[in-house]
Scaffold this motif. Structure first.
Motif, PDB file in Angstrom:
ATOM      1  N   ALA A 193       0.833  -1.203   0.000  1.00 38.57           N
ATOM      2  CA  ALA A 193       0.000   0.000   0.000  1.00 38.57           C
ATOM      3  C   ALA A 193       0.866   1.250   0.000  1.00 38.57           C
ATOM      4  CB  ALA A 193      -0.931  -0.009   1.207  1.00 38.57           C
ATOM      5  N   VAL A 194       1.971   1.232   0.755  1.00 38.59           N
ATOM      6  CA  VAL A 194       2.890   2.378   0.779  1.00 38.59           C
ATOM      7  C   VAL A 194       3.518   2.565  -0.601  1.00 38.59           C
ATOM      8  CG1 VAL A 194       5.103   3.185   1.710  1.00 38.59           C
ATOM      9  CG2 VAL A 194       3.344   2.300   3.259  1.00 38.59           C
ATOM     10  N   ASP A 195       3.941   1.461  -1.224  1.00 35.15           N
ATOM     11  CA  ASP A 195       4.533   1.552  -2.562  1.00 35.15           C
ATOM     12  C   ASP A 195       3.532   2.119  -3.570  1.00 35.15           C
ATOM     13  OD1 ASP A 195       6.884   0.527  -1.584  1.00 35.15           O
ATOM     14  OD2 ASP A 195       6.545  -1.522  -2.339  1.00 35.15           O
ATOM     15  N   LYS A 196       2.287   1.666  -3.504  1.00 37.90           N
ATOM     16  CA  LYS A 196       1.259   2.161  -4.424  1.00 37.90           C
ATOM     17  C   LYS A 196       0.961   3.631  -4.154  1.00 37.90           C
ATOM     18  CE  LYS A 196      -0.939  -2.191  -5.515  1.00 37.90           C
ATOM     19  NZ  LYS A 196      -2.164  -2.988  -5.485  1.00 37.90           N
ATOM     20  N   ALA A 197       0.974   4.020  -2.881  1.00 34.52           N
ATOM     21  CA  ALA A 197       0.745   5.433  -2.549  1.00 34.52           C
ATOM     22  C   ALA A 197       1.873   6.292  -3.110  1.00 34.52           C
ATOM     23  CB  ALA A 197       0.630   5.605  -1.036  1.00 34.52           C
ATOM     24  N   LYS A 198       3.126   5.794  -3.031  1.00 37.79           N
ATOM     25  CA  LYS A 198       4.263   6.536  -3.590  1.00 37.79           C
ATOM     26  C   LYS A 198       4.124   6.655  -5.101  1.00 37.79           C
ATOM     27  CE  LYS A 198       7.689   5.428  -0.037  1.00 37.79           C
ATOM     28  NZ  LYS A 198       8.906   4.669   0.270  1.00 37.79           N
ATOM     29  N   GLU A 199       3.707   5.554  -5.747  1.00 35.61           N
ATOM     30  CA  GLU A 199       3.515   5.574  -7.194  1.00 35.61           C
ATOM     31  C   GLU A 199       2.414   6.568  -7.564  1.00 35.61           C
ATOM     32  OE1 GLU A 199       2.729   1.621  -8.674  1.00 35.61           O
ATOM     33  OE2 GLU A 199       4.617   0.844  -7.881  1.00 35.61           O
ATOM     34  N   SER A 200       1.328   6.513  -6.781  1.00 34.65           N
ATOM     35  CA  SER A 200       0.206   7.435  -7.044  1.00 34.65           C
ATOM     36  C   SER A 200       0.650   8.879  -6.842  1.00 34.65           C
ATOM     37  CB  SER A 200      -0.969   7.122  -6.114  1.00 34.65           C
ATOM     38  OG  SER A 200      -1.492   5.850  -6.384  1.00 34.65           O
ATOM     39  N   LYS A 201       1.439   9.122  -5.823  1.00 38.31           N
ATOM     40  CA  LYS A 201       1.945  10.470  -5.562  1.00 38.31           C
ATOM     41  C   LYS A 201       2.789  10.935  -6.738  1.00 38.31           C
ATOM     42  CE  LYS A 201       5.164  12.931  -2.607  1.00 38.31           C
ATOM     43  NZ  LYS A 201       6.180  12.802  -1.602  1.00 38.31           N
ATOM     44  N   GLN A 202       3.641  10.043  -7.244  1.00 35.84           N
ATOM     45  CA  GLN A 202       4.498  10.376  -8.379  1.00 35.84           C
ATOM     46  C   GLN A 202       3.661  10.669  -9.625  1.00 35.84           C
ATOM     47  OE1 GLN A 202       7.764  10.891  -8.253  1.00 35.84           O
ATOM     48  NE2 GLN A 202       7.825  11.408 -10.423  1.00 35.84           N
ATOM     49  N   LEU A 203       2.648   9.846  -9.861  1.00 34.11           N
ATOM     50  CA  LEU A 203       1.782  10.057 -11.023  1.00 34.11           C
ATOM     51  C   LEU A 203       1.025  11.376 -10.915  1.00 34.11           C
ATOM     52  CD1 LEU A 203       0.314   6.475 -11.601  1.00 34.11           C
ATOM     53  CD2 LEU A 203       1.915   7.715 -13.070  1.00 34.11           C
ATOM     54  N   VAL A 204       0.528  11.663  -9.682  1.00 35.93           N
ATOM     55  CA  VAL A 204      -0.186  12.922  -9.473  1.00 35.93           C
ATOM     56  C   VAL A 204       0.761  14.096  -9.695  1.00 35.93           C
ATOM     57  CG1 VAL A 204      -1.307  14.373  -7.721  1.00 35.93           C
ATOM     58  CG2 VAL A 204      -1.974  11.974  -7.972  1.00 35.93           C
ATOM     59  N   ALA A 205       1.994  13.982  -9.179  1.00 33.53           N
ATOM     60  CA  ALA A 205       2.975  15.062  -9.354  1.00 33.53           C
ATOM     61  C   ALA A 205       3.282  15.247 -10.832  1.00 33.53           C
ATOM     62  CB  ALA A 205       4.231  14.757  -8.555  1.00 33.53           C
ATOM     63  N   GLU A 206       3.454  14.161 -11.561  1.00 26.02           N
ATOM     64  CA  GLU A 206       3.740  14.245 -12.990  1.00 26.02           C
ATOM     65  C   GLU A 206       2.552  14.831 -13.746  1.00 26.02           C
ATOM     66  OE1 GLU A 206       4.852  10.285 -14.170  1.00 26.02           O
ATOM     67  OE2 GLU A 206       6.790  10.395 -13.109  1.00 26.02           O
ATOM     68  N   ALA A 229       2.476  18.244 -15.869  1.00 23.73           N
ATOM     69  CA  ALA A 229       2.043  18.278 -17.273  1.00 23.73           C
ATOM     70  C   ALA A 229       0.934  19.308 -17.459  1.00 23.73           C
ATOM     71  CB  ALA A 229       1.558  16.894 -17.693  1.00 23.73           C
ATOM     72  N   VAL A 230      -0.012  19.344 -16.500  1.00 29.08           N
ATOM     73  CA  VAL A 230      -1.094  20.326 -16.587  1.00 29.08           C
ATOM     74  C   VAL A 230      -0.525  21.731 -16.488  1.00 29.08           C
ATOM     75  CG1 VAL A 230      -3.117  21.231 -15.351  1.00 29.08           C
ATOM     76  CG2 VAL A 230      -2.885  18.778 -15.769  1.00 29.08           C
ATOM     77  N   LYS A 231       0.428  21.940 -15.606  1.00 30.98           N
ATOM     78  CA  LYS A 231       1.051  23.254 -15.424  1.00 30.98           C
ATOM     79  C   LYS A 231       1.769  23.670 -16.705  1.00 30.98           C
ATOM     80  CE  LYS A 231       4.344  25.658 -12.486  1.00 30.98           C
ATOM     81  NZ  LYS A 231       5.314  25.549 -11.423  1.00 30.98           N
TER      82      LYS A 231
END
Length: 138
Positions: A111-124, A128-130
């Motif tokens: 779950a921590v790994d998936k949260a980190k991945e999700s955080k990275q995807l959200v940041a990316e 991209a939106v910015k």
């Protein structure tokens, strides 16, 4: 059922001994004999009754010791089995607890790994939106 039969046997034996003694004393007292003969017969009957009572008491004492020994042995056997089963149950519970803890730890790590991945995807995605927003503004 067998306990009732065993209890009745002891009562029957005691009743026979007492009944025999009462019958013997009654027959001696009612028999036409001289005083010295009667006293001698009573004394003999008393000795016989006393001997039989002593034998009965000895037999009851021995049987009681046998029962106590048997009960003690069975109690020790039961205690040993209960102790063994308790240890087995404690060991099984310990193993299951370890398995559950390992599973929870593994799932938490995932779950921590998936949260980190999700955080990275959200940041990316935000980046991209910015960038897209800035490119559209110029």
């Amino acid at each position: 059922m067998s306990e009732a039969v065993g209890t009745n046997k002891g009562g029957l034996l005691l009743g026979l001994v007492i009944g025999g003694a009462v019958g013997a004393i009654t027959s001696l007292l009612l028999a036409p004999k001289a005083g010295s003969e009667l006293r001698e017969d009573l004394s003999n009957t008393y000795r016989t009754f006393n001997d039989k009572t002593s034998q009965l008491a000895s037999a009851v004492g021995q049987k009681t010791q046998d029962i106590v020994s048997t009960v003690s042995d069975k109690t020790q056997d039961i205690a040993s089995v209960v102790s063994e089963k308790t240890q087995e149950a404690a060991s099984a519970v310990s193993e299951k607890t370890k398995d559950i803890a390992n599973t929870i730890s593994h799932q938490a790590s995932e779950a921590v790994d998936k949260a980190k991945e999700s955080k990275q995807l959200v940041a990316e995605s935000l980046q991209a939106v910015k960038s897209n927003y800035q490119n559209n503004q110029h």
